[in-house]
Design a protein around this motif. Structure first.
Motif, PDB file in Angstrom:
ATOM      1  N   THR A 254      -9.047  44.928   9.741  1.00 14.95           N
ATOM      2  CA  THR A 254     -10.158  44.337   8.989  1.00 14.95           C
ATOM      3  C   THR A 254     -10.304  45.039   7.639  1.00 14.95           C
ATOM      4  OG1 THR A 254     -11.265  44.001  11.091  1.00 14.95           O
ATOM      5  CG2 THR A 254     -12.630  43.739   9.145  1.00 14.95           C
ATOM      6  N   GLY A 255      -9.988  46.324   7.613  1.00 15.09           N
ATOM      7  CA  GLY A 255     -10.077  47.090   6.369  1.00 15.09           C
ATOM      8  C   GLY A 255      -8.830  46.968   5.493  1.00 15.09           C
ATOM      9  N   GLY A 256      -7.914  46.092   5.862  1.00 17.38           N
ATOM     10  CA  GLY A 256      -6.727  45.891   5.028  1.00 17.38           C
ATOM     11  C   GLY A 256      -5.621  46.918   5.265  1.00 17.38           C
ATOM     12  N   THR A 257      -5.682  47.591   6.412  1.00 23.71           N
ATOM     13  CA  THR A 257      -4.675  48.619   6.727  1.00 23.71           C
ATOM     14  C   THR A 257      -3.792  48.127   7.881  1.00 23.71           C
ATOM     15  OG1 THR A 257      -6.300  50.333   6.159  1.00 23.71           O
ATOM     16  CG2 THR A 257      -4.398  51.043   7.441  1.00 23.71           C
ATOM     17  N   HIS A 258      -2.491  48.161   7.708  1.00 18.79           N
ATOM     18  CA  HIS A 258      -1.592  47.848   8.822  1.00 18.79           C
ATOM     19  C   HIS A 258      -1.621  49.014   9.802  1.00 18.79           C
ATOM     20  CE1 HIS A 258       0.177  44.505   6.659  1.00 18.79           C
ATOM     21  NE2 HIS A 258       0.434  45.302   5.634  1.00 18.79           N
ATOM     22  N   TRP A 295     -15.991  43.599   1.407  1.00 18.78           N
ATOM     23  CA  TRP A 295     -17.079  44.314   2.094  1.00 18.78           C
ATOM     24  C   TRP A 295     -18.252  44.531   1.130  1.00 18.78           C
ATOM     25  CZ3 TRP A 295     -17.933  49.905   1.293  1.00 18.78           C
ATOM     26  CH2 TRP A 295     -18.898  50.441   2.143  1.00 18.78           C
ATOM     27  N   ILE A 296     -17.938  44.967  -0.091  1.00 22.72           N
ATOM     28  CA  ILE A 296     -18.995  45.228  -1.074  1.00 22.72           C
ATOM     29  C   ILE A 296     -19.707  43.924  -1.446  1.00 22.72           C
ATOM     30  CG2 ILE A 296     -19.423  45.960  -3.485  1.00 22.72           C
ATOM     31  CD1 ILE A 296     -17.131  48.042  -3.031  1.00 22.72           C
ATOM     32  N   ALA A 297     -18.917  42.882  -1.655  1.00 22.24           N
ATOM     33  CA  ALA A 297     -19.510  41.614  -2.102  1.00 22.24           C
ATOM     34  C   ALA A 297     -20.298  40.925  -1.005  1.00 22.24           C
ATOM     35  CB  ALA A 297     -18.406  40.680  -2.594  1.00 22.24           C
ATOM     36  N   GLY A 298     -19.844  41.070   0.234  1.00 21.89           N
ATOM     37  CA  GLY A 298     -20.407  40.229   1.281  1.00 21.89           C
ATOM     38  C   GLY A 298     -21.293  40.895   2.311  1.00 21.89           C
ATOM     39  N   SER A 299     -21.062  42.193   2.616  1.00 20.69           N
ATOM     40  CA  SER A 299     -21.785  42.707   3.787  1.00 20.69           C
ATOM     41  C   SER A 299     -22.908  43.679   3.467  1.00 20.69           C
ATOM     42  CB  SER A 299     -20.818  43.347   4.784  1.00 20.69           C
ATOM     43  OG  SER A 299     -19.525  43.366   4.322  1.00 20.69           O
ATOM     44  N   LEU A 300     -23.105  44.000   2.208  1.00 20.25           N
ATOM     45  CA  LEU A 300     -24.128  45.005   1.913  1.00 20.25           C
ATOM     46  C   LEU A 300     -25.348  44.378   1.257  1.00 20.25           C
ATOM     47  CD1 LEU A 300     -21.742  47.747   0.461  1.00 20.25           C
ATOM     48  CD2 LEU A 300     -22.617  47.587   2.789  1.00 20.25           C
ATOM     49  N   GLU A 301     -26.505  44.859   1.680  1.00 18.62           N
ATOM     50  CA  GLU A 301     -27.770  44.386   1.122  1.00 18.62           C
ATOM     51  C   GLU A 301     -28.002  45.109  -0.206  1.00 18.62           C
ATOM     52  OE1 GLU A 301     -31.408  42.456   1.200  1.00 18.62           O
ATOM     53  OE2 GLU A 301     -29.719  42.184   2.554  1.00 18.62           O
ATOM     54  N   PRO A 302     -28.077  44.391  -1.356  1.00 16.92           N
ATOM     55  CA  PRO A 302     -28.274  45.109  -2.618  1.00 16.92           C
ATOM     56  C   PRO A 302     -29.646  45.776  -2.679  1.00 16.92           C
ATOM     57  CG  PRO A 302     -27.664  42.823  -3.024  1.00 16.92           C
ATOM     58  CD  PRO A 302     -27.939  42.949  -1.553  1.00 16.92           C
TER      59      PRO A 302
END
Ligand code: GLU
Length: 396
Positions: A254-258, A295-302
Motif C-alpha cells: 500500500t505504501g508503494g514498496t515491493h 496518503w497526504i492528499a486523501g487520508s489526512l484531515e487538514p
C-alpha cells in the motif's frame, strides 16, 4: 525518480507455480533503497542462544555489495530478546512481558555492537534506531524518525532498527518485526523490503502439513485467497508467522514498496535472491513517492491553511518546495507534521502538504528568507515550510 520498474504489466503476471520458470520478477539491481529484515531465529543459534557470527558476516558481505552499487540499505534486526535471555539465564519457553523487556535491554547492546562491528569491518557506519508503534503512527514522531533515517542514509550510514522493546507496553508494541519492518520501509520511502525468514516464501498451504503445497513466486495483489493461505504458524524463536508477513506485505505494498520473502537460513541470502533463488515477491503497482502523495492528499484531515504568493505558486508547479519567503499568511492552529491546505493568491486550493513548523513558529517566519530562520526562532530549522516530498499538488 525511482529506478524500480516492472517489465510486464502486473495484470498479466497472475499467480505462478514454482515449477514454471520465473523470469519476470524485478531484479535487485533496480532498487535504490532496500530494507532487509533479519529474524531472531536466523541470527541467534536456537540451542546455544549465541549469535551466528559466520552467517551474519556473509549477510554483511551481501549488504555491502548492494551499498557499493549505490543502493541505500537499512536493516531491521530482531534478536535482542533471544540474546538477552541467554545472558540473563532466563528459562526456556515463553517469557512474561517484563522478562522480555529485561532480556531486550541486555541483548540490544550486543546486537547493536555486533552489527556495528560487522558493517564497520567493511567500511560502513551503522546507526542504531529503536522505535515503537507510536513512533511510526504519530505524525510528529514519524517525521522525526523519517528525517533521522533520511540523514543517516544521505551520510551513507546503514540504520540498524529494532523495536524499542524496553519501553513498549502491550498496547504500543508491534511485538513482531515483520510489520515493524514494513512500516519502516514505507516511512523511509524504500522501494523494496526483504523479509529474511526461516521459510522460503508463501506456500499454497502450510508445507509441513500438506505435501502438495507449492511455493507462490509472485503475488501481484493480496487477495482473500492469498490471505487464506497464510495460516497462523510461527516458529519457536520468531514471533511472526506467515500471517504477520502477509500483514507486512499489505502495509508495504500500500505504501508503494515491493516485498520479498526469502529463506534466510542459507549463506549469503540476499545474493541468493539476486541470483533468482526461490522466494515470493509481493508486487505493488505504485511507488513510494506516489503512494505518499496519495496518503497526504486523501487520508489526512487538514489542520490549517497557508496562503502563498504568485511566485511561490509558480515555483511549486515546477517541482520546488514551499519556502517561508513565499508565504503571505497562515490560518489554523496546526502542529509540525500536520497536513495543511496550500492556497494561491486567488484563494484556490493548489495542494496539501505536511508543514515543517508549528502554527506559531510558521507565522513568525512567514514572508522571511530561510537564512533568517535561526535568528528569528533562536534555533536552526528546516529551510522549507513544506518540503517537496511532503506535498501533493492537485496537478499531480
Ligand atoms: N524486537 C524483538 C527482538 O529483538 C523481536 C521481534 C520479532 O522477532 O519479530 O528480539
Amino acid at each position: 525518480m525511482l529506478r524500480a520498474r516492472l517489465k510486464p504489466p502486473l495484470k498479466k503476471l497472475g499467480i505462478r507455480k514454482a515449477r514454471r520458470p520465473v523470469t519476470n520478477v524485478p531484479s535487485l539491481k533496480n532498487f535504490r533503497r532496500i530494507v532487509v529484515k533479519v529474524g531472531s531465529s536466523l541470527l541467534v543459534d536456537h540451542t546455544q542462544g549465541a549469535l551466528k557470527r559466520d552467517w551474519l558476516e556473509a549477510l554483511a558481505d551481501d549488504l555491502v555489495a548492494l551499498h557499493r552499487e549505490g543502493c541505500d540499505v537499512l536493516v531491521v534486526s530482531s534478536g535482542s530478546i533471544a540474546l538477552g535471555r541467554t545472558f540473563l539465564k532466563l528459562p526456556k519457553g515463553s517469557l512474561r512481558l517484563e522478562e522480555s523487556q529485561a532480556a531486550a535491554a541486555v541483548g540490544q547492546i550486543s546486537l547493536a555492537r555486533t552489527w556495528s562491528e560487522v558493517l564497520g569491518a567493511r567500511g560502513i557506519t551503522a546507526g542504531q534506531i529503536l522505535v515503537t508503534l507510536n513512533d511510526t503512527e504519530e505524525r510528529q514522531r514519524y517525521l522525526n524518525a523519517r528525517e533521522t533515517i533520511g540523514k543517516l542514509l544521505e551520510l551513507r550510514a546503514v540504520p540498524v532498527i529494532n523495536e524499542n522493546d524496553t519501553v513498549a507496553t502491550t498496547e504500543i508494541r508491534y511485538g513482531d518485526n515483520d510489520r515493524l519492518a514494513a512500516r519502516v520501509a514505507t516511512m523511509a520511502s524504500a522501494d523494496l523490503l526483504v523479509l529474511l525468514s526461516d521459510i522460503d516464501g508463501l506456500y499454497t498451504a502450510p508445507p509441513h502439513e500438506d505435501p502438495n503445497a507449492t511455493l507462490i513466486p509472485v503475488v501481484p495483489r493480496i487477495s482473500a485467497e492469498i490471505e487464506a493461505m497464510a495460516g497462523g504458524a510461527a516458529s519457536e524463536m520468531s514471533r511472526g508467522g506467515m500471517r504477520t508477513k502477509i500483514e507486512a506485505a499489505k502495509i508495504a505494498t500500500t505504501g508503494g514498496t515491493h516485498m520479498v520473502i526469502a529463506d534466510g537460513r542459507v549463506t549469503n541470502p540476499v545474493k541468493r535472491i539476486a541470483e533468482g533463488g526461490r522466494c515470493t515477491w509481493f508486487l505493488t503497482p505504485s511507488n513510494p513517492v506516489t503512494a505518499r502523495k496519495k496518503w497526504i492528499a486523501g487520508s489526512l484531515e487538514p489542520r490549517g491553511t497557508v496562503h502563498i504568493d504568485e511566485g511561490a505558486a509558480k515555483a511549486l508547479l515546477t517541482g520546488a518546495s514551499l519556502l517561508p519567503a513565499g508565504v503571505l499568511r497562515l490560518e489554523g492552529s496546526f502542529a509540525r507534521g500536520d497536513c495543511i491546505v496550500i492556497r494561491d493568491p486567488r484563494g484556490a486550493e493548489i495542494g496539501r502538504g505536511l508543514v515543517a513548523y508549528d502554527a506559531l513558529e510558521a507565522a513568525r517566519i512567514a514572508g522571511r528568507n530561510s537564512r533568517e530562520i535561526e535568528a528569528i526562532l533562536g534555533m536552526p530549522g528546516q529551510s522549507e515550510m513544506i518540503h517537496r516530498d511532503d506535498m501533493a499538488l492537485g496537478s499531480e
